[in-house]
Design an enzyme around this catalytic site. Structure first.
Site, PDB file in Angstrom:
ATOM      1  CG  ASP A   1     -19.656  72.366  -7.691  1.00 24.67           C
ATOM      2  OD1 ASP A   1     -19.077  73.028  -6.810  1.00 24.67           O
ATOM      3  OD2 ASP A   1     -20.311  71.328  -7.443  1.00 24.67           O
ATOM      4  CB  SER A   2     -18.589  77.761  -5.965  1.00 28.31           C
ATOM      5  OG  SER A   2     -17.318  77.908  -6.567  1.00 28.31           O
TER       6      SER A   2
ATOM      7  CG  ASP B   1     -15.760  71.139  -8.161  1.00 26.84           C
ATOM      8  OD1 ASP B   1     -15.253  70.121  -7.662  1.00 26.84           O
ATOM      9  OD2 ASP B   1     -16.368  72.005  -7.499  1.00 26.84           O
TER      10      ASP B   1
ATOM     11  CE  LYS C   1     -13.296  70.837  -5.028  1.00 27.20           C
ATOM     12  NZ  LYS C   1     -14.630  70.299  -4.685  1.00 27.20           N
TER      13      LYS C   1
ATOM     14  CD  GLU D   1     -19.039  68.776  -3.382  1.00 31.97           C
ATOM     15  OE1 GLU D   1     -20.004  68.314  -2.732  1.00 31.97           O
ATOM     16  OE2 GLU D   1     -18.986  69.955  -3.775  1.00 31.97           O
TER      17      GLU D   1
ATOM     18  CD  GLU E   1     -17.196  73.817   1.518  1.00 33.96           C
ATOM     19  OE1 GLU E   1     -16.923  73.098   0.528  1.00 33.96           O
ATOM     20  OE2 GLU E   1     -18.011  74.752   1.477  1.00 33.96           O
TER      21      GLU E   1
HETATM   22  O1  KIV Z   1     -16.878  74.735  -5.835  1.00 34.00           O
HETATM   23  C1  KIV Z   1     -16.113  75.287  -5.022  1.00 34.00           C
HETATM   24  O2  KIV Z   1     -15.801  76.476  -5.097  1.00 34.00           O
HETATM   25  C2  KIV Z   1     -15.540  74.452  -3.969  1.00 34.00           C
HETATM   26  C3  KIV Z   1     -14.768  75.155  -2.897  1.00 34.00           C
HETATM   27  C4  KIV Z   1     -15.684  75.679  -1.881  1.00 34.00           C
HETATM   28  C5  KIV Z   1     -13.727  74.277  -2.336  1.00 34.00           C
HETATM   29  O3  KIV Z   1     -15.696  73.278  -3.980  1.00 34.00           O
END
Ligand code: KIV
Length: 291
Positions: free
Chosen positions: A44-45, A83, A112, A114, A181
């Site tokens: 989600d970055s 994510d 994934k 969080e 992280e």
């Molecule tokens: O969204 C992302 O890129 C992440 C990484 C920093 C692990 O969660």
């Protein structure tokens, strides 16, 4: 089925380092897969590095599904991980399940989330349904408001306890791996020793089972990057130079050059075709006017 599966990732713990990188579109994912990444990750970055947002909090499920589709089409070997964005799994178990299913249907092999302990039931349920899950502890950017910014984690005993609790809950719920992280490396080492599933670090030092970096950071697409990033290229400068050269070529009439266009070799033939084409055009315009 792709070659790298969650089971293979688990088997790599203690034997071979796991390499994971983010990718958000088809061409990047093609390159990442060809470069031998074990996990290609639609993070989600993307809210920050692709859409220019200040945090990841505005990323929607639609955006994640859209980018997951593009990446999944490109990747043949690596595990494709997507994510779950902020707000897509915290409200209810049902909503979390529905949204995880959307990402799998878009082509992801795993999702994934969080956090860890807070989502124990969700992880358990997804795993039971057959959806592999990776957790994420330490700095969790979706909680940056509560954490007070993007800061180093694991300095206090409370934080160490919380990180360990997350990791153990994820392991117990059946997650196949977890991201750690931006923690002190001692804390990442402790977690790596305490759980049987692989740990994948970002900004958490070398004593973990693998590493993940964000595409735009490691390739130097932006000037500013987090302090823990190693820039493996300076694509921003390369792209800018290339664009400046293109601009100058067009302005100075150097592009397109002879290799980049095609013309009639027989100019008489072109004249004939031109005359006939113009006659046809005039005729059809006259007919159109008459109607
Ligand atoms: O969204 C992302 O890129 C992440 C990484 C920093 C692990 O969660």
């Amino acid at each position: 089925m792709r070659e790298i599966t969650p089971r293979k990732i688990i088997e790599m713990k203690g034997k071979e380092k796991i390499v994971m990188v983010t990718a958000y579109d088809y061409p990047s994912a093609l390159i990442a897969d060809k470069a031998g990444m074990d996990i290609v990750f639609i993070g989600d970055s993307l809210g920050m590095v692709v859409y220019g947002d200040e945090s990841t909090l505005n990323v929607s499920m639609d955006q994640m599904v859209y980018h997951t589709r593009a990446v999944a089409k490109a990747v043949k070997r690596a595990l494709v991980l997507a994510d779950m964005p902020f707000g897509s799994y915290e409200i209810s178990l049902d909503e979390g399940v529905r949204n995880a299913v959307k990402l799998i249907q878009a082509g992801a092999d795993a999702v994934k989330i969080e956090g860890g302990a807070d989502h124990y039931e969700l992880v358990k349920k997804l795993v039971r349904m057959g959806i592999p899950v990776m957790g994420h502890t330490g700095l969790t950017p979706q909680r940056y408001l509560r954490l007070g910014g993007y800061r180093l984690m694991g300095e206090t005993e409370e934080e160490i306890e919380e990180i360990l609790r997350d990791a153990k809950a994820l392991e117990k719920a059946g997650a196949f791996a977890l991201v750690i992280e931006f923690t002190l490396s001692d804390v990442a080492k402790l977690v790596t020793e305490e759980v049987s599933i692989p740990t994948i670090g970002i900004g958490s030092g070398p004593y973990v089972d693998g590493q993940v970096l964000v595409w735009h950071d490691l390739l130097g697409i932006y000037e500013s990057t987090p302090p823990f990033v190693k820039k493996y290229a300076d694509l921003k400068s390369m792209i800018q130079l290339a664009l400046e050269e293109y601009r100058n070529d067009v302005k100075e009439k150097k592009f397109p050059g002879q290799d980049h266009y095609w013309e009639f070799l027989d100019k008489e033939e072109f004249e004939k075709k031109k005359r006939r084409a113009m006659e046809r055009l005039n005729r059809s315009e006259r007919n159109g006017e008459a109607e």
